[in-house]
Design a protein around this motif. Structure first.
Motif, short mmCIF file in Angstrom:
data_model
loop_
_atom_site.label_atom_id
_atom_site.label_comp_id
_atom_site.label_asym_id
_atom_site.label_seq_id
_atom_site.Cartn_x
_atom_site.Cartn_y
_atom_site.Cartn_z
N THR A 42 -58.00 29.28 33.60
CA THR A 42 -58.33 28.36 34.69
C THR A 42 -59.42 27.39 34.27
O THR A 42 -59.34 26.19 34.55
N GLY A 293 -52.70 27.03 35.80
CA GLY A 293 -53.89 27.40 36.56
C GLY A 293 -54.41 28.79 36.29
O GLY A 293 -55.44 29.18 36.84
N GLY A 294 -53.72 29.57 35.45
CA GLY A 294 -54.26 30.86 35.03
C GLY A 294 -53.56 32.09 35.57
O GLY A 294 -53.99 33.21 35.28
N GLY A 306 -56.88 28.17 41.20
CA GLY A 306 -56.47 27.84 39.84
C GLY A 306 -55.15 27.10 39.82
O GLY A 306 -54.97 26.16 39.03
#
Length: 356
Positions: A42, A293-294, A306
């Protein structure tokens, strides 16, 4: 007396007591380090986002202007809504390939209902209900018929796209007095020089509320913790007595309902026009944003915020290509694939490190 002396000598000195806290401190620091590792993708996405925006500002200018930022936010509001639903699904260890097609079907069906005289607000509510029904079917197939999420949602994708094509192969437009048009109303927040105004729309406000609701659901509710438990280890979640079956079905219902909501916001932004080819590839954009975004594709880890960073990374890529003017738009898909590959490899490296 000798017994008392022996008992006193057997008691450990008080100075040794603080040393017993060391294992607890070590475990606390190790847990903090493990949690920080999950944030690395993120944070990398956030760094990439700012790097691209700064590059675009230096190379092309007028990127950090209020008008550019507001236009970017408004245009990606539907993707933000889809990304929230996709985050919940992927954290649970699933996938939803139907959301793009559901957007098309709910958009076309909702506008057609408005055109035959159905109240506009009721038609918009039905659009959300239609999306939730597709999600319900997917959830039931996955939970009670042991169909793989990929196959179940792929079937719903073909079904929704086919139904949209049956309804209409030409664009349909909502009546001019339909309340759906109100969702595209520009609200001026900052009155800048010339056209450099920061404006928002009700559709963007809806997207923001969805993000806040998703964050509260995943991090502050029991159902959200159950979603993480299912994605982390479903068997353990069942042994803990968590409502695994009910939660998994509701996950897909929420994803489908948010697809219907995204259809409402998008239809409003394009002037009430709906067509059966809307939303092609949107499910892939949502998945890419979530992974960038992770959120782990294997489930158990991820953050709604994220995923929003991932959406903005895709938006920044599109902004650069648009402002450059000499880059072929088809390269956006190639660049997105390259960025996605890098973040998947980063996730795999961090996962293996934690496992070792």
């Amino acid at each position: 007396m000798s017994n008392a002396r022996t008992l006193a000598e057997s008691v450990p000195p008080a100075a040794d007591l603080p040393e017993s806290k060391q294992p607890q401190q070590v475990s606390r620091f190790s847990g903090l380090w493990e949690r920080s590792q999950t944030l690395i993708p993120t944070l990398a996405a956030l760094v990439l986002l700012f790097a691209m925006l700064i590059y675009a500002e230096i190379a092309y200018g007028r990127v950090f202007h209020a008008g550019t930022m507001s236009s970017l936010l408004v245009s990606f509001a539907p993707t933000i809504i889809l990304a929230v639903g996709m985050t919940i699904v992927i954290i649970s260890g699933g996938i939803d390939l139907s959301v793009g097609a559901v957007v098309a079907f709910t958009s076309v069906s909702g506008v057609m209902l408005m055109n035959i005289g159905v109240n506009g607000w009721l038609a918009m509510l039905l659009m959300i209900v239609f999306g939730a029904m597709f999600g319900l079917i997917s959830g039931v197939m996955i939970q009670y018929f042991n169909v793989q999420p990929f196959i179940a949602t792929l079937a719903m994708m073909f079904l929704a796209r086919g139904l949209a094509s049956i309804l209409s192969t030409t664009p349909v437009i909502a009546p001019e007095d339909s309340p759906i048009m109100l969702l595209a109303t520009d609200w001026k927040i900052i009155d800048g020089p010339k056209v450099n105004d920061f404006t928002v729309t009700p559709g963007l406000i809806i997207a923001v509320l969805v993000v806040l609701g998703g964050m509260f659901f995943m991090h502050r509710s029991r159902s959200g913790r159950t979603v993480y438990a299912i994605g982390g280890n479903e068997s353990s979640a069942k042994l803990m007595g968590l409502p695994v079956a009910r939660t998994r079905v509701w996950i897909y219902v929420v994803s489908g309902a948010l697809a219907g909501l995204a259809a409402i916001v998008y239809t409003a932004e394009v002037g009430g026009k709906a067509q059966n080819v809307t939303g092609i590839g949107w499910e892939l954009d949502a998945i890419a944003a979530v992974v960038i975004g992770g959120t782990l594709l294997t489930g158990g880890y991820g953050y709604v915020l994220g995923s929003i960073v991932g959406v903005f990374v895709l938006a920044a890529l599109r902004l650069i290509i648009t402002k450059d003017g000499t880059i072929n738009p088809e390269y956006l898909t190639i660049i997105t694939g390259g960025v996605l590959l890098v973040f998947v490899l980063l996730q795999r490296a961090l996962t293996r490190r934690r496992a070792s």
